[in-house]
Design a protein around this motif. Structure first.
Motif, short mmCIF file in Angstrom:
data_model
loop_
_atom_site.label_atom_id
_atom_site.label_comp_id
_atom_site.label_asym_id
_atom_site.label_seq_id
_atom_site.Cartn_x
_atom_site.Cartn_y
_atom_site.Cartn_z
N LEU A 32 0.85 -1.28 -0.03
CA LEU A 32 0.00 0.03 -0.01
C LEU A 32 0.78 1.33 0.10
N HIS A 33 0.42 2.34 -0.62
CA HIS A 33 0.76 3.77 -0.53
C HIS A 33 0.01 4.27 0.40
N MET A 34 0.74 4.67 1.69
CA MET A 34 0.06 5.34 2.80
C MET A 34 0.15 6.84 2.83
N ALA A 35 -0.79 7.41 3.53
CA ALA A 35 -0.53 8.61 3.57
C ALA A 35 -1.46 9.33 4.73
N TRP A 36 -0.95 10.47 5.01
CA TRP A 36 -1.63 11.11 6.17
C TRP A 36 -2.47 12.55 5.66
N PHE A 37 -3.30 12.69 6.12
CA PHE A 37 -4.12 14.12 5.76
C PHE A 37 -4.45 14.58 6.99
N ARG A 38 -4.89 16.09 6.97
CA ARG A 38 -5.52 16.73 8.13
C ARG A 38 -6.57 17.71 7.69
N VAL A 48 -0.61 15.65 4.09
CA VAL A 48 0.40 16.14 5.20
C VAL A 48 1.79 15.61 4.73
N GLY A 49 1.64 14.15 4.33
CA GLY A 49 2.81 13.35 4.01
C GLY A 49 2.47 12.00 3.72
N SER A 50 3.20 11.40 2.76
CA SER A 50 3.04 9.88 2.30
C SER A 50 4.11 9.08 2.31
N ILE A 51 3.84 7.82 2.24
CA ILE A 51 4.92 6.89 2.12
C ILE A 51 4.60 5.84 1.20
N MET A 52 5.59 5.43 0.02
CA MET A 52 5.21 4.42 -0.69
C MET A 52 5.73 3.22 0.07
N GLY A 53 5.21 2.02 -0.74
CA GLY A 53 5.36 0.68 -0.31
C GLY A 53 7.08 0.45 -0.10
N ARG A 54 7.76 1.07 -1.07
CA ARG A 54 9.23 1.00 -1.21
C ARG A 54 9.82 1.70 -0.06
N GLY A 55 9.01 2.94 0.61
CA GLY A 55 9.57 3.76 1.59
C GLY A 55 9.96 4.97 0.99
N ALA A 96 -4.85 7.30 5.09
CA ALA A 96 -5.36 6.85 4.00
C ALA A 96 -4.52 5.83 3.28
N ALA A 97 -4.96 5.00 2.57
CA ALA A 97 -4.33 4.08 1.67
C ALA A 97 -4.74 3.94 0.23
N SER A 98 -3.78 3.83 -0.65
CA SER A 98 -3.95 3.64 -2.06
C SER A 98 -3.40 2.42 -2.54
N HIS A 99 -3.75 1.69 -3.39
CA HIS A 99 -3.20 0.48 -3.98
C HIS A 99 -2.34 0.82 -5.07
N THR A 100 -2.03 2.19 -5.50
CA THR A 100 -1.34 2.60 -6.49
C THR A 100 -0.26 3.65 -5.91
N ASP A 101 0.85 3.67 -6.45
CA ASP A 101 1.98 4.97 -5.93
C ASP A 101 1.85 6.01 -6.91
N TYR A 102 1.50 5.83 -8.14
CA TYR A 102 0.89 6.90 -9.02
C TYR A 102 -0.18 7.23 -9.31
N GLY A 103 -0.67 8.39 -8.90
CA GLY A 103 -2.09 8.86 -8.77
C GLY A 103 -2.06 9.85 -7.67
N PRO A 104 -1.90 9.38 -6.48
CA PRO A 104 -2.55 7.94 -6.18
C PRO A 104 -4.15 8.14 -5.67
N ASP A 105 -4.77 6.96 -5.84
CA ASP A 105 -6.04 6.95 -5.36
C ASP A 105 -6.56 6.61 -4.14
N TYR A 106 -6.57 7.39 -3.16
CA TYR A 106 -6.86 7.02 -1.76
C TYR A 106 -8.23 6.51 -1.28
N ILE A 107 -8.58 5.29 -1.46
CA ILE A 107 -9.82 4.81 -1.29
C ILE A 107 -10.38 4.15 0.09
N HIS A 108 -9.07 4.15 0.67
CA HIS A 108 -9.43 3.65 2.04
C HIS A 108 -8.97 4.68 3.15
N TRP A 109 -9.82 4.86 4.14
CA TRP A 109 -9.71 6.06 5.13
C TRP A 109 -10.01 5.59 6.63
N GLY A 110 -9.19 6.27 7.32
CA GLY A 110 -9.64 5.86 8.82
C GLY A 110 -10.70 6.98 9.23
#
Length: 119
Positions: A32-38, A48-55, A96-110
């Motif tokens: 997952l490509h993970m991110a923080w929003f506020r 706010v920031g994000s991190i790819m699966g590769r770091g 938030a989480a995206s299944h793609t690094d490029y886009g990305p499309d955050y379809i999962h949210w806390g």
């Protein structure tokens, strides 16, 4: 179905640090490509920031040098280390989480965790 659960929010004083965590279940976390929003009251949600699966990480200019996004794949967890907090950082923070690094499309949210910075 994926589930994201944030924790670690609270009230702190200006200049303090705080660490948020987001635990992911039901998804292949390491990919997952993970991110923080506020979102602050009366304002739009912002990245706010994000991190790819590769770091690889990316940050908003407003937090660059103060916030650090990290992931622990063995724990299905992404963290947001926030340093030198200011009242302008007061907001509800979401992971938030995206299944793609490029886009990305955050379809999962806390559900979010509240951070209040005030003296």
């Amino acid at each position: 179905q994926g589930r994201l659960k944030e924790s670690g929010g609270g009230w702190v004083q200006p200049g303090d640090s705080l660490r948020l965590s987001c635990v992911v279940s039901g998804l292949a976390f390491s990919t997952l490509h993970m991110a923080w929003f506020r979102q602050a009251p009366g304002k739009e949600r912002e990245f706010v920031g994000s991190i790819m699966g590769r770091g690889r990480t990316t940050y908003a200019d407003s937090v660059k040098g103060r916030f650090i996004v990290a992931r622990e794949n063995a724990q299905n967890t992404v963290t947001l280390e926030m340093n030198n907090l200011t009242p302008e950082d007061t907001a509800t923070y979401y992971c938030a989480a995206s299944h793609t690094d490029y886009g990305p499309d955050y379809i999962h949210w806390g559900q979010g965790t509240q951070v209040t910075v005030s003296s």
